[in-house]
Design an enzyme around this catalytic site. Structure first.
Site, PDB file in Angstrom:
ATOM      1  N   ASP A  18       0.830  -1.205   0.000  1.00 22.87           N
ATOM      2  CA  ASP A  18       0.000   0.000   0.000  1.00 22.87           C
ATOM      3  C   ASP A  18       0.867   1.259   0.000  1.00 22.87           C
ATOM      4  O   ASP A  18       0.701   2.137  -0.842  1.00 22.87           O
ATOM      5  CB  ASP A  18      -0.929  -0.018   1.229  1.00 22.87           C
ATOM      6  CG  ASP A  18      -1.718  -1.318   1.280  1.00 22.87           C
ATOM      7  OD1 ASP A  18      -2.485  -1.551   0.346  1.00 22.87           O
ATOM      8  OD2 ASP A  18      -1.521  -2.098   2.222  1.00 22.87           O
ATOM      9  N   TYR A 199       4.983 -14.580  -0.328  1.00 28.39           N
ATOM     10  CA  TYR A 199       4.314 -14.668   0.966  1.00 28.39           C
ATOM     11  C   TYR A 199       4.803 -15.902   1.711  1.00 28.39           C
ATOM     12  O   TYR A 199       5.321 -16.840   1.082  1.00 28.39           O
ATOM     13  CB  TYR A 199       2.788 -14.681   0.750  1.00 28.39           C
ATOM     14  CG  TYR A 199       2.311 -13.361   0.201  1.00 28.39           C
ATOM     15  CD1 TYR A 199       2.398 -12.202   0.985  1.00 28.39           C
ATOM     16  CD2 TYR A 199       1.838 -13.243  -1.108  1.00 28.39           C
ATOM     17  CE1 TYR A 199       2.003 -10.967   0.475  1.00 28.39           C
ATOM     18  CE2 TYR A 199       1.437 -12.018  -1.615  1.00 28.39           C
ATOM     19  CZ  TYR A 199       1.525 -10.880  -0.822  1.00 28.39           C
ATOM     20  OH  TYR A 199       1.151  -9.656  -1.324  1.00 28.39           O
ATOM     21  N   GLN A 260      13.177   1.154  -1.824  1.00 24.94           N
ATOM     22  CA  GLN A 260      12.345   0.894  -2.998  1.00 24.94           C
ATOM     23  C   GLN A 260      13.066   1.213  -4.303  1.00 24.94           C
ATOM     24  O   GLN A 260      12.944   0.493  -5.292  1.00 24.94           O
ATOM     25  CB  GLN A 260      11.045   1.691  -2.893  1.00 24.94           C
ATOM     26  CG  GLN A 260      10.026   1.259  -3.926  1.00 24.94           C
ATOM     27  CD  GLN A 260       8.794   2.151  -3.932  1.00 24.94           C
ATOM     28  OE1 GLN A 260       8.897   3.372  -3.976  1.00 24.94           O
ATOM     29  NE2 GLN A 260       7.622   1.551  -3.874  1.00 24.94           N
ATOM     30  N   ARG A 276       5.485 -10.444  -5.710  1.00 25.57           N
ATOM     31  CA  ARG A 276       4.216 -10.725  -5.042  1.00 25.57           C
ATOM     32  C   ARG A 276       3.324  -9.482  -5.062  1.00 25.57           C
ATOM     33  O   ARG A 276       3.752  -8.410  -5.503  1.00 25.57           O
ATOM     34  CB  ARG A 276       4.480 -11.192  -3.607  1.00 25.57           C
ATOM     35  CG  ARG A 276       4.871 -10.071  -2.674  1.00 25.57           C
ATOM     36  CD  ARG A 276       5.148 -10.578  -1.258  1.00 25.57           C
ATOM     37  NE  ARG A 276       5.069  -9.491  -0.298  1.00 25.57           N
ATOM     38  CZ  ARG A 276       5.458  -9.575   0.970  1.00 25.57           C
ATOM     39  NH1 ARG A 276       5.970 -10.706   1.427  1.00 25.57           N
ATOM     40  NH2 ARG A 276       5.324  -8.542   1.777  1.00 25.57           N
ATOM     41  N   GLY A 277       2.097  -9.635  -4.530  1.00 27.15           N
ATOM     42  CA  GLY A 277       1.229  -8.482  -4.288  1.00 27.15           C
ATOM     43  C   GLY A 277       0.947  -7.684  -5.544  1.00 27.15           C
ATOM     44  O   GLY A 277       0.481  -8.212  -6.547  1.00 27.15           O
ATOM     45  N   GLU A 278       1.242  -6.388  -5.492  1.00 27.15           N
ATOM     46  CA  GLU A 278       0.942  -5.525  -6.642  1.00 27.15           C
ATOM     47  C   GLU A 278       2.174  -4.777  -7.156  1.00 27.15           C
ATOM     48  O   GLU A 278       2.528  -4.856  -8.324  1.00 27.15           O
ATOM     49  CB  GLU A 278      -0.158  -4.518  -6.257  1.00 27.15           C
ATOM     50  CG  GLU A 278      -0.507  -3.600  -7.410  1.00 27.15           C
ATOM     51  CD  GLU A 278      -1.767  -2.772  -7.181  1.00 27.15           C
ATOM     52  OE1 GLU A 278      -2.700  -3.269  -6.517  1.00 27.15           O
ATOM     53  OE2 GLU A 278      -1.806  -1.624  -7.678  1.00 27.15           O
TER      54      GLU A 278
HETATM   55  O1  TRH Z   1       4.084  -5.988   0.354  1.00 21.50           O
HETATM   56  P1  TRH Z   1       3.130  -6.602  -0.589  1.00 21.50           P
HETATM   57  O2  TRH Z   1       2.755  -7.973  -0.268  1.00 21.50           O
HETATM   58  O3  TRH Z   1       1.864  -5.715  -0.713  1.00 21.50           O
HETATM   59  C1  TRH Z   1       0.579  -6.270  -0.846  1.00 21.50           C
HETATM   60  C2  TRH Z   1      -0.104  -5.835  -2.120  1.00 21.50           C
HETATM   61  O4  TRH Z   1       0.008  -4.482  -2.410  1.00 21.50           O
HETATM   62  C3  TRH Z   1      -1.535  -6.227  -2.054  1.00 21.50           C
HETATM   63  O5  TRH Z   1      -2.217  -5.773  -3.199  1.00 21.50           O
HETATM   64  C4  TRH Z   1      -2.133  -5.644  -0.797  1.00 21.50           C
HETATM   65  O6  TRH Z   1      -3.469  -5.909  -0.737  1.00 21.50           O
HETATM   66  C5  TRH Z   1      -1.412  -6.251   0.373  1.00 21.50           C
HETATM   67  O7  TRH Z   1      -0.082  -5.863   0.319  1.00 21.50           O
HETATM   68  C6  TRH Z   1      -1.975  -5.816   1.712  1.00 21.50           C
HETATM   69  O8  TRH Z   1       3.766  -6.611  -2.079  1.00 21.50           O
HETATM   70  P2  TRH Z   1       4.005  -5.433  -3.132  1.00 21.50           P
HETATM   71  O9  TRH Z   1       2.712  -4.861  -3.585  1.00 21.50           O
HETATM   72  O10 TRH Z   1       4.874  -5.979  -4.156  1.00 21.50           O
HETATM   73  O11 TRH Z   1       4.772  -4.303  -2.344  1.00 21.50           O
HETATM   74  C7  TRH Z   1       6.074  -4.469  -1.894  1.00 21.50           C
HETATM   75  C8  TRH Z   1       6.806  -3.135  -1.904  1.00 21.50           C
HETATM   76  O12 TRH Z   1       8.031  -3.282  -1.205  1.00 21.50           O
HETATM   77  C9  TRH Z   1       7.145  -2.665  -3.298  1.00 21.50           C
HETATM   78  O13 TRH Z   1       6.962  -1.257  -3.377  1.00 21.50           O
HETATM   79  C10 TRH Z   1       8.614  -3.008  -3.454  1.00 21.50           C
HETATM   80  C11 TRH Z   1       9.093  -2.808  -2.049  1.00 21.50           C
HETATM   81  N1  TRH Z   1      10.320  -3.538  -1.681  1.00 21.50           N
HETATM   82  C12 TRH Z   1      11.414  -2.789  -1.323  1.00 21.50           C
HETATM   83  O14 TRH Z   1      11.365  -1.552  -1.316  1.00 21.50           O
HETATM   84  N2  TRH Z   1      12.545  -3.446  -0.959  1.00 21.50           N
HETATM   85  C13 TRH Z   1      12.658  -4.809  -0.959  1.00 21.50           C
HETATM   86  O15 TRH Z   1      13.739  -5.355  -0.625  1.00 21.50           O
HETATM   87  C14 TRH Z   1      11.504  -5.551  -1.358  1.00 21.50           C
HETATM   88  C15 TRH Z   1      11.568  -7.062  -1.389  1.00 21.50           C
HETATM   89  C16 TRH Z   1      10.350  -4.898  -1.706  1.00 21.50           C
END
Ligand code: TRH
Length: 378
Positions: A18, A199, A260, A276-278
């Site tokens: 998010d 996950y 990020q 994963r996720g979005e």
């Molecule tokens: O963290 P997430 O599992 O987020 C999810 C989804 O958004 C989903 O739709 C939502 O409903 C749920 O949360 C509650 O996965 P996502 O979306 O890939 O987000 C991870 C963020 O973390 C992304 O912006 C990339 C960042 N990230 C880093 O900055 N550094 C890292 O080392 C990693 C692995 C990820």
């Protein structure tokens, strides 16, 4: 002309997605569209994991051109002057009632959007941009859906992203220097590099076993905190940054959780990315490498439907489809066979990725589509 102002409200439900999405959107709206963005975040600690400049002790700060405010509770006092020209609530988070009341008395009502989650399903097209009138106040909220087709809001994509990626992979020292800064040795970097973000319920142990026994040397790079139990079991030690162990054809190394902006570099540096996720899923689509998506699980296996909808659109072939379905518990297979088939298909899958990028970019990027939509309502 004074720039438009925009308030983006983000509630961190769990995980990073998010705030990951909101932070990316906030920066892009400010940088590329000249909008004065304020990002309201309830969980500053999670925000700091992806953006280390954030000071968790400060309620209001400027980070990378965006005003970041700690959204402590629903009780704030707001006047009409406090309301921005555009108000976005991310994923149905309830913005403070006093803020909504102030929106209703603002002489020029703000454009109010609910930014929804990404899905490849067809129904999204019918719901994108639909209005919803407030039951009591003279306000209308619009639903804005990201998506893969021209009848949706598109995907987050910064101008210059592809040029940055190309410059990075073309620079002979950039990839080794980046990996080395994360502790990856030259010998580890010489193997097939796989980044792992999934996950805790993904079948990591089963896939590790297939990699160990496979004929292909694999270095699996896992940011700290990801699938920690399965990773620690393989490592035979806690899954903390720097921990590493090899067995058979597989080396697993725990990386620090990267900011990020560096996460893209990790995706660009690897041969295969588990996401994963979005947000990480979308970034993998811009990385032009093969990827396996772990979708966020929902009740009644609703996520399997969403996964199938995406695989159908993406159409990268049966090896990717079958591996992805099994990775998400929507199919059963022998991991050694699934892996062998995926490795064989990877050059073809990666080659198709630029075709896919062109297709999804033809819909325009989400930030631009969103600003155009707001302009049409103002
Ligand atoms: O963290 P997430 O599992 O987020 C999810 C989804 O958004 C989903 O739709 C939502 O409903 C749920 O949360 C509650 O996965 P996502 O979306 O890939 O987000 C991870 C963020 O973390 C992304 O912006 C990339 C960042 N990230 C880093 O900055 N550094 C890292 O080392 C990693 C692995 C990820």
């Amino acid at each position: 002309m004074p720039s438009l102002s925009l308030d983006l409200f983000c509630k961190v439900v769990d995980n990073f997605g998010d705030i990951g999405i909101c932070w990316r959107l906030a920066r892009q709206l400010q940088r590329e569209h000249g909008i004065a963005v304020t990002l309201w975040v309830d969980d500053m600690r999670t925000f700091q994991r992806i953006c280390p400049q954030v000071d968790t002790a400060v309620d209001r700060q400027l980070v990378d051109g965006v005003v970041v405010r700690h959204w402590a509770n629903q009780d704030g006092e707001f006047a009409a002057d406090d309301v921005a020209d555009i108000v976005i609530e991310f994923f149905g988070c309830d913005i403070p009632p006093a803020y909504i009341a102030a929106m209703a008395v603002r002489p020029h009502r703000p454009v109010w959007l609910n930014l929804e989650g990404l899905s490849a399903e067809e129904w999204v097209e019918g719901c994108h941009s639909l209005p919803s009138r407030h039951p009591r106040l003279p306000l209308t909220k619009y639903f804005f859906f990201p998506g893969f087709t021209e009848k949706t809001g598109g995907l987050l994509y910064e101008a210059g992203l592809e040029a940055e990626r190309r410059a990075y992979i073309a620079d002979p020292v950039a990839v080794p220097a980046f990996l080395s800064s994360l502790g990856v040795t030259a010998a580890e970097a010489a193997a097939m590099k796989v980044s792992l973000f999934c996950y805790p319920y993904a079948p990591v142990a089963e896939v590790f076993a297939a990699w160990c026994a496979g004929g292909q040397a694999v270095t699996c790079l896992v940011p700290e905190g990801v699938a920690s139990d399965a990773v620690a079991a393989f490592l035979e030690q806690p899954a903390v940054a720097g921990a590493v162990r090899s067995e058979g054809a597989l080396t697993v190394r725990v990386l620090p959780f990267v900011p990020q902006q560096d996460y893209d570099k990790l995706l660009w540096s690897c041969d295969l990315n588990f996401v994963r996720g979005e947000d990480s899923w979308v970034r993998a689509q811009w990385a032009a490498k093969s990827f396996i998506w772990n979708i966020y699980a929902q009740d009644e296996n609703l996520h399997h439907k969403k996964l199938r909808a995406f695989l159908q659109r993406y159409a990268a072939g049966s090896a990717l489809d079958e591996f992805s379905l099994c990775w998400n518990g929507a199919g059963q297979g022998d991991w050694a066979g699934l892996w062998k088939a995926l490795v064989t298909a990877m050059p073809e899958i990666s080659a198709k990725s630029s075709e896919w990028q062109q297709k999804i970019l033809a819909n325009g990027d989400l930030a631009t589509n969103l600003t155009k939509f707001c302009a049409s309502l103002r």
